[in-house]
Design an enzyme around this catalytic site. Structure first.
Site, PDB file in Angstrom:
ATOM      1  N   LYS A 222       0.843  -1.204   0.000  1.00  0.00           N
ATOM      2  CA  LYS A 222       0.000   0.000   0.000  1.00  0.00           C
ATOM      3  C   LYS A 222       0.874   1.248   0.000  1.00  0.00           C
ATOM      4  CE  LYS A 222      -2.374  -0.988   3.737  1.00  0.00           C
ATOM      5  NZ  LYS A 222      -1.756  -2.277   4.145  1.00  0.00           N
ATOM      6  N   VAL A 223       1.804   1.351   0.968  1.00  0.00           N
ATOM      7  CA  VAL A 223       2.625   2.562   1.080  1.00  0.00           C
ATOM      8  C   VAL A 223       3.633   2.621  -0.055  1.00  0.00           C
ATOM      9  CG1 VAL A 223       4.216   3.857   2.540  1.00  0.00           C
ATOM     10  CG2 VAL A 223       2.311   2.646   3.588  1.00  0.00           C
ATOM     11  N   ASP A 242       9.723  -6.728  -4.654  1.00  0.00           N
ATOM     12  CA  ASP A 242       8.704  -7.305  -3.780  1.00  0.00           C
ATOM     13  C   ASP A 242       8.386  -8.684  -4.345  1.00  0.00           C
ATOM     14  OD1 ASP A 242       5.601  -6.134  -2.300  1.00  0.00           O
ATOM     15  OD2 ASP A 242       6.396  -8.158  -2.500  1.00  0.00           O
ATOM     16  N   VAL A 301      10.626   4.400   6.272  1.00  0.00           N
ATOM     17  CA  VAL A 301       9.407   4.753   7.013  1.00  0.00           C
ATOM     18  C   VAL A 301       8.587   3.495   7.262  1.00  0.00           C
ATOM     19  CG1 VAL A 301       9.261   7.123   6.170  1.00  0.00           C
ATOM     20  CG2 VAL A 301       8.142   5.290   4.879  1.00  0.00           C
ATOM     21  N   ARG A 303       9.687  -0.109   9.271  1.00  0.00           N
ATOM     22  CA  ARG A 303       9.915  -0.500  10.651  1.00  0.00           C
ATOM     23  C   ARG A 303      11.413  -0.521  10.893  1.00  0.00           C
ATOM     24  NH1 ARG A 303       5.714   0.857  11.761  1.00  0.00           N
ATOM     25  NH2 ARG A 303       4.033  -0.093  12.996  1.00  0.00           N
ATOM     26  N   ASP A 327      12.474   7.294   9.947  1.00  0.00           N
ATOM     27  CA  ASP A 327      11.278   7.696  10.700  1.00  0.00           C
ATOM     28  C   ASP A 327      10.941   6.664  11.767  1.00  0.00           C
ATOM     29  OD1 ASP A 327       7.797   7.546  10.347  1.00  0.00           O
ATOM     30  OD2 ASP A 327       8.861   9.268  11.195  1.00  0.00           O
ATOM     31  N   GLU A 332      11.681   2.353  20.185  1.00  0.00           N
ATOM     32  CA  GLU A 332      11.195   3.727  20.101  1.00  0.00           C
ATOM     33  C   GLU A 332      10.712   4.170  21.480  1.00  0.00           C
ATOM     34  OE1 GLU A 332       8.247   3.954  17.000  1.00  0.00           O
ATOM     35  OE2 GLU A 332       9.720   3.623  15.438  1.00  0.00           O
ATOM     36  N   HIS A 351       8.805   8.833  14.218  1.00  0.00           N
ATOM     37  CA  HIS A 351       7.707   7.983  13.771  1.00  0.00           C
ATOM     38  C   HIS A 351       6.506   8.840  13.382  1.00  0.00           C
ATOM     39  CE1 HIS A 351       6.030   3.653  14.156  1.00  0.00           C
ATOM     40  NE2 HIS A 351       5.367   4.328  13.238  1.00  0.00           N
ATOM     41  N   LEU A 352       6.718   9.721  12.423  1.00  0.00           N
ATOM     42  CA  LEU A 352       5.682  10.685  12.019  1.00  0.00           C
ATOM     43  C   LEU A 352       4.937  10.271  10.759  1.00  0.00           C
ATOM     44  CD1 LEU A 352       7.523  14.087  12.631  1.00  0.00           C
ATOM     45  CD2 LEU A 352       5.901  12.891  14.123  1.00  0.00           C
ATOM     46  N   GLY A 353       5.260   9.103  10.208  1.00  0.00           N
ATOM     47  CA  GLY A 353       4.684   8.742   8.905  1.00  0.00           C
ATOM     48  C   GLY A 353       3.180   8.907   8.827  1.00  0.00           C
ATOM     49  N   ALA A 354       2.513   8.594   9.932  1.00  0.00           N
ATOM     50  CA  ALA A 354       1.040   8.651   9.888  1.00  0.00           C
ATOM     51  C   ALA A 354       0.521   9.932  10.517  1.00  0.00           C
ATOM     52  CB  ALA A 354       0.466   7.458  10.632  1.00  0.00           C
TER      53      ALA A 354
HETATM   54  N1  NAD Z   1       6.148   5.218   9.575  1.00  0.00           N
HETATM   55  C1  NAD Z   1       4.841   5.117   9.716  1.00  0.00           C
HETATM   56  O1  NAD Z   1       4.213   5.886  10.440  1.00  0.00           O
HETATM   57  C2  NAD Z   1       4.104   4.034   8.967  1.00  0.00           C
HETATM   58  C3  NAD Z   1       2.814   4.272   8.481  1.00  0.00           C
HETATM   59  C4  NAD Z   1       2.165   3.231   7.789  1.00  0.00           C
HETATM   60  C5  NAD Z   1       2.801   2.001   7.619  1.00  0.00           C
HETATM   61  N2  NAD Z   1       4.045   1.837   8.161  1.00  0.00           N
HETATM   62  C6  NAD Z   1       4.734   0.552   8.011  1.00  0.00           C
HETATM   63  O2  NAD Z   1       5.148   0.429   6.659  1.00  0.00           O
HETATM   64  C7  NAD Z   1       5.171  -0.955   6.285  1.00  0.00           C
HETATM   65  C8  NAD Z   1       4.370  -1.162   5.017  1.00  0.00           C
HETATM   66  O3  NAD Z   1       3.045  -0.811   5.290  1.00  0.00           O
HETATM   67  P1  NAD Z   1       1.927  -1.169   4.182  1.00  0.00           P
HETATM   68  O4  NAD Z   1       0.623  -0.698   4.710  1.00  0.00           O
HETATM   69  O5  NAD Z   1       2.399  -0.726   2.841  1.00  0.00           O
HETATM   70  O6  NAD Z   1       1.961  -2.784   4.237  1.00  0.00           O
HETATM   71  P2  NAD Z   1       1.526  -3.783   3.066  1.00  0.00           P
HETATM   72  O7  NAD Z   1       1.292  -5.088   3.721  1.00  0.00           O
HETATM   73  O8  NAD Z   1       0.479  -3.172   2.231  1.00  0.00           O
HETATM   74  O9  NAD Z   1       2.836  -3.893   2.153  1.00  0.00           O
HETATM   75  C9  NAD Z   1       3.994  -4.583   2.582  1.00  0.00           C
HETATM   76  C10 NAD Z   1       4.640  -5.133   1.308  1.00  0.00           C
HETATM   77  O10 NAD Z   1       5.901  -5.705   1.644  1.00  0.00           O
HETATM   78  C11 NAD Z   1       6.089  -6.827   0.800  1.00  0.00           C
HETATM   79  N3  NAD Z   1       7.152  -7.683   1.351  1.00  0.00           N
HETATM   80  C12 NAD Z   1       7.038  -8.613   2.325  1.00  0.00           C
HETATM   81  N4  NAD Z   1       8.238  -9.203   2.511  1.00  0.00           N
HETATM   82  C13 NAD Z   1       9.109  -8.613   1.633  1.00  0.00           C
HETATM   83  C14 NAD Z   1      10.476  -8.775   1.332  1.00  0.00           C
HETATM   84  N5  NAD Z   1      11.208  -9.681   1.982  1.00  0.00           N
HETATM   85  N6  NAD Z   1      11.043  -7.995   0.375  1.00  0.00           N
HETATM   86  C15 NAD Z   1      10.299  -7.071  -0.278  1.00  0.00           C
HETATM   87  N7  NAD Z   1       8.975  -6.869  -0.045  1.00  0.00           N
HETATM   88  C16 NAD Z   1       8.403  -7.641   0.900  1.00  0.00           C
HETATM   89  C17 NAD Z   1       4.730  -7.480   0.758  1.00  0.00           C
HETATM   90  O11 NAD Z   1       4.596  -8.335  -0.355  1.00  0.00           O
HETATM   91  C18 NAD Z   1       3.810  -6.266   0.671  1.00  0.00           C
HETATM   92  O12 NAD Z   1       3.513  -5.965  -0.674  1.00  0.00           O
HETATM   93  C19 NAD Z   1       4.607  -1.716   7.489  1.00  0.00           C
HETATM   94  O13 NAD Z   1       5.672  -2.183   8.275  1.00  0.00           O
HETATM   95  C20 NAD Z   1       3.863  -0.653   8.273  1.00  0.00           C
HETATM   96  O14 NAD Z   1       3.791  -0.935   9.665  1.00  0.00           O
HETATM   97  C21 NAD Z   1       4.702   2.789   8.819  1.00  0.00           C
HETATM   98  O1  3PG Z   2       1.972   1.064  11.520  1.00  0.00           O
HETATM   99  C1  3PG Z   2       1.489   2.199  11.416  1.00  0.00           C
HETATM  100  O2  3PG Z   2       0.303   2.463  11.192  1.00  0.00           O
HETATM  101  C2  3PG Z   2       2.393   3.346  11.553  1.00  0.00           C
HETATM  102  O3  3PG Z   2       3.635   2.963  12.021  1.00  0.00           O
HETATM  103  C3  3PG Z   2       1.793   4.513  12.318  1.00  0.00           C
HETATM  104  O4  3PG Z   2       2.028   4.390  13.686  1.00  0.00           O
HETATM  105  P1  3PG Z   2       1.395   5.554  14.642  1.00  0.00           P
HETATM  106  O5  3PG Z   2      -0.081   5.307  14.670  1.00  0.00           O
HETATM  107  O6  3PG Z   2       2.030   5.363  15.969  1.00  0.00           O
HETATM  108  O7  3PG Z   2       1.739   6.849  14.001  1.00  0.00           O
END
Ligand code: NAD
Ligand code: 3PG
Length: 636
Positions: A222-223, A242, A301, A303, A327, A332, A351-354
């Site tokens: 998604k991201v 991916d 951004v 983990r 991020d 943390e 950790h500001l991504g969201a």
């Molecule tokens: N920093 C933030 O505030 C923030 C906000 C939203 C999401 N996130 C994090 O970002 C990450 C992605 O979120 P998302 O919603 O896009 O998840 P998602 O499940 O939609 O996408 C994750 C992708 O990673 C792929 N993947 C799995 N193992 C892999 C590998 N070994 N090599 C390459 N790709 C691989 C999967 O096939 C999938 O397409 C998650 O860890 C989520 O917690 C962080």
């Molecule tokens: O996994 C998530 O949704 C993001 O890391 C956002 O985390 P937060 O809600 O603490 O900003």
């Protein structure tokens, strides 16, 4: 305390109510209006449960004037900042207690007062918290994607449902990733800090352009896919790695899916968006940084755990990696003395991504609707450890549920660097076409998607999640003899390559087949090879040419690494021909061990191993099939 939105009749007076009070109605001394407190309660504004007060604002008094019973709604602890739109919805249904920044001890002390808790990533909901809840806590709502801060096993054991909000902060995270990439390329943070110290040193902050540069999106979910769109808008050449993303999706976005090696060796910038899983932990390590182009730049951004922090520091210090923007951190907050937080070539955000107002309003509404639905006993599509089936059905199906999940989990781990799209499931059952395969199908999807994405699959969302990932699933049932409802089942993944070539069947699909023996899911076949192993723990698959001594060589290597073998099966196409070994391990060998020993065999010139592939299963029981959880929620 003024509660907004109170009905006129209840204004101005503090009403003391308890769960056990005899009176059913309250009368406001000012307006004289009488209402069943319960009915009014549902419309009242926020009420502080520790005082058990609902404040009326039509008079001045703020002391108890009557004891009325309130058909209280559930009490919900909002432990981290929640968008107001979500809070407003919540307060119409529940007593919402917004108490932020509780210490772990304070949370343990308070949690037994609540029926649900809403968190983000800053609250650790540990086993101790569930134990302290004394069975009252029915729902944990994660206002975001990642649930790595929730002990899911403990939640399930204590009959507590965990739900999340998996989509509302996706764009925010993508925008933050792009913001960090641009800030990185032009030294914005360092330049800002310099000016705030009264400097005007323009020559110190010569940046690097991003147009025409290659960005590798690592994790095209998604991201990652939203970052890809935006980077293309900035004129970057975007590739993605991916192993599980569909070619069609990438093609639709004009993004080329490439192998890990190709991404690492060709990109100028890296944006990390894969979940933290056992296979992505420390994925970016000394070896990987060393293979990058000199001057590569990293943005994370996702983990913190996907990067080996010490390795990144070494790569920054020697200049091989030019800069990094982080991020997220393994722990943390990371601490002021964290080597990457203090590093001059690194920019960090907490950790500001969201953390945009729009995203937080979105996740707030998403999570409150899920929590309210769960408390009402409804099926929730974003449930992470939801029960799947009524208790009676579960008793009969439990072993087969673990088998289906295990086969999905095994098959997807064998996928090579190409996508996952066509999934074929075959059931052999005395019931033939009468077999209800919905649950088994959902479990295969769960086994596949939960191994590679942040998704959490349940019967409600299984097919939708599979569809969103571009998976095409076909099922076939073959009538078989036998007393059990399922004699065997197989999962085949249509893909161009496998990490373990022996896993490919004659139709060039990754093929695994299993059954249930004494209530234990059992793997019978990988590719064209017969195996015979229980599907739990860690299994080392190796392929070799059948010959004397190779079994002993494997055993010797593992013995030297102090890894105990729990079982070993060998399968061959014929004497002196292709063969595979499946070796059960009591402990997970660290990658260094298996990598070294692979080389060790090569150095000795005796390496006949085509591929060393590590399969792992979680515990043999499913981690979320707890039949009584939804029954609890019928209370509200
Ligand atoms: N920093 C933030 O505030 C923030 C906000 C939203 C999401 N996130 C994090 O970002 C990450 C992605 O979120 P998302 O919603 O896009 O998840 P998602 O499940 O939609 O996408 C994750 C992708 O990673 C792929 N993947 C799995 N193992 C892999 C590998 N070994 N090599 C390459 N790709 C691989 C999967 O096939 C999938 O397409 C998650 O860890 C989520 O917690 C962080
Ligand atoms: O996994 C998530 O949704 C993001 O890391 C956002 O985390 P937060 O809600 O603490 O900003």
């Amino acid at each position: 305390m003024q509660a907004q939105g109170l009905p006129t009749a209840f204004r101005g007076v503090a009403w003391r109510y308890t769960r056990r009070a005899a009176a059913r109605n309250g009368r406001c001394p000012e307006s004289g209006a009488v209402r069943t407190a319960g009915a009014a309660f549902k419309k009242w504004g926020s009420v502080h449960p520790s005082q058990r007060w609902a404040t009326c604002t039509c008079a001045k008094a703020s002391k108890p004037v009557a004891v009325v019973s309130a058909q209280e709604g559930p009490t919900v602890l909002v432990a981290e900042k929640l968008g107001s739109a979500g809070l407003e919805i919540l307060e119409k249904f529940a007593v919402a207690d917004t108490t932020y920044d509780l210490s772990p001890d304070e949370l343990v002390a308070k949690i037994s007062e609540y029926d649900a808790i809403i968190i983000r990533s800053g609250t650790q909901v540990t086993r101790e918290v569930f134990e302290a809840a004394n069975g009252r806590l029915k729902v944990v709502g994660r206002a975001g994607v990642g649930v790595d801060n929730v002990d899911l096993a403990a939640a399930t054991e204590h009959g507590c449902l965990v739900v999340n909000a998996p989509t509302a902060n996706t764009v925010a995270a993508a925008e933050h990733g792009i913001a960090l990439l641009c800030a990185l390329s032009r030294n914005v943070a360092q330049a800002d800090a310099s000016m705030k110290h009264g400097e005007w040193t323009r020559s110190k902050f010569i940046g690097t352009g991003i147009i025409g540069k290659t960005l590798a999106v690592m994790g095209f979910g998604k991201v990652g896919s939203e970052v890809a769109r935006r980077a293309q808008g900035l004129g970057m050449v975007v590739i993605a790695h991916d192993p599980y993303a569909s070619e069609e999706k990438a093609r639709a976005l004009g993004v080329k899916l490439v192998s890990f090696d190709e991404a690492i060796e060709s990109a100028d910038f890296f944006s990390l968006h894969m979940p933290l899983t056992p296979s992505t932990k420390n994925m970016f390590n000394d070896d990987v940084f060393g293979r990058m182009k000199k001057g590569a730049r990293i943005v994370n951004v996702a983990r913190g755990g996907v990067i080996d922090d010490q390795a990144l520091k070494r790569a920054l210090d020697d200049g091989h990696v030019a800069q990094a923007a982080l991020d997220v951190f393994e722990t943390e907050p990371p601490g002021n003395d964290h080597p990457l937080v203090t590093h001059p070539k690194v920019i960090c955000t907490p950790h500001l991504g969201a953390s945009t107002s729009e995203a937080q309003e979105g996740v707030a509404v998403e999570i409150v609707e899920a929590v309210v639905a769960a408390l009402r006993g409804e099926l929730v599509s974003t449930a992470i450890n939801a029960p799947m089936v009524p208790p009676d059905v579960l008793v009969e199906l439990q072993p087969y549920v673990s088998l289906a999940q295990g086969l999905g989990k095994a098959a997807v781990q064998l996928v090579g660097d190409t996508g996952v799209s066509d999934i074929s499931i075959c059931y052999s059952s005395p019931r033939g076409d009468d077999l209800d395969t919905r649950l088994l199908r959902a479990m295969v999807i769960k086994g596949i998607l939960e191994e590679i994405t942040t998704a959490r699959v349940n019967l409600v969302n299984a097919d939708l999640l599979a569809q969103n990932r571009g998976l095409r699933i076909s099922e076939m049932t073959v009538r078989s003899e036998g007393r059990t409802i399922l004699t065997s089942m197989s999962v085949a993944i249509g893909t161009a390559s496998s990490k373990f070539s022996a896993a490919m069947d004659t139709a060039s699909r990754i093929y695994v087949e299993g059954c249930v023996k004494d209530d234990v899911p059992w793997l019978d076949k990988i590719g064209t090879f017969d195996v015979d192993l229980a599907m739990y723990g860690y299994v080392l698959l190796v392929r070799q040419q059948d010959q004397p001594g190779i079994i002993a060589a494997c055993a010797k290597v593992l013995g030297e690494a102090n890894i105990n073998i729990s079982f070993m099966t060998v399968s061959r196409t014929g004497k002196g021909e292709d063969a595979i070994m499946a070796i059960g391990l009591d402990d997970e060998p660290t990658p260094e061990v298996s990598q070294d020993h692979c080389c060790f065999w090569c150095q000795q010139g005796r390496c006949l191993l085509d591929t060393m592939c590590m399969l792992r299963w979680a515990s043999s029981s499913c981690d979320w099939l707890s039949e009584s959880m939804l029954v609890h929620f019928l209370a509200y």
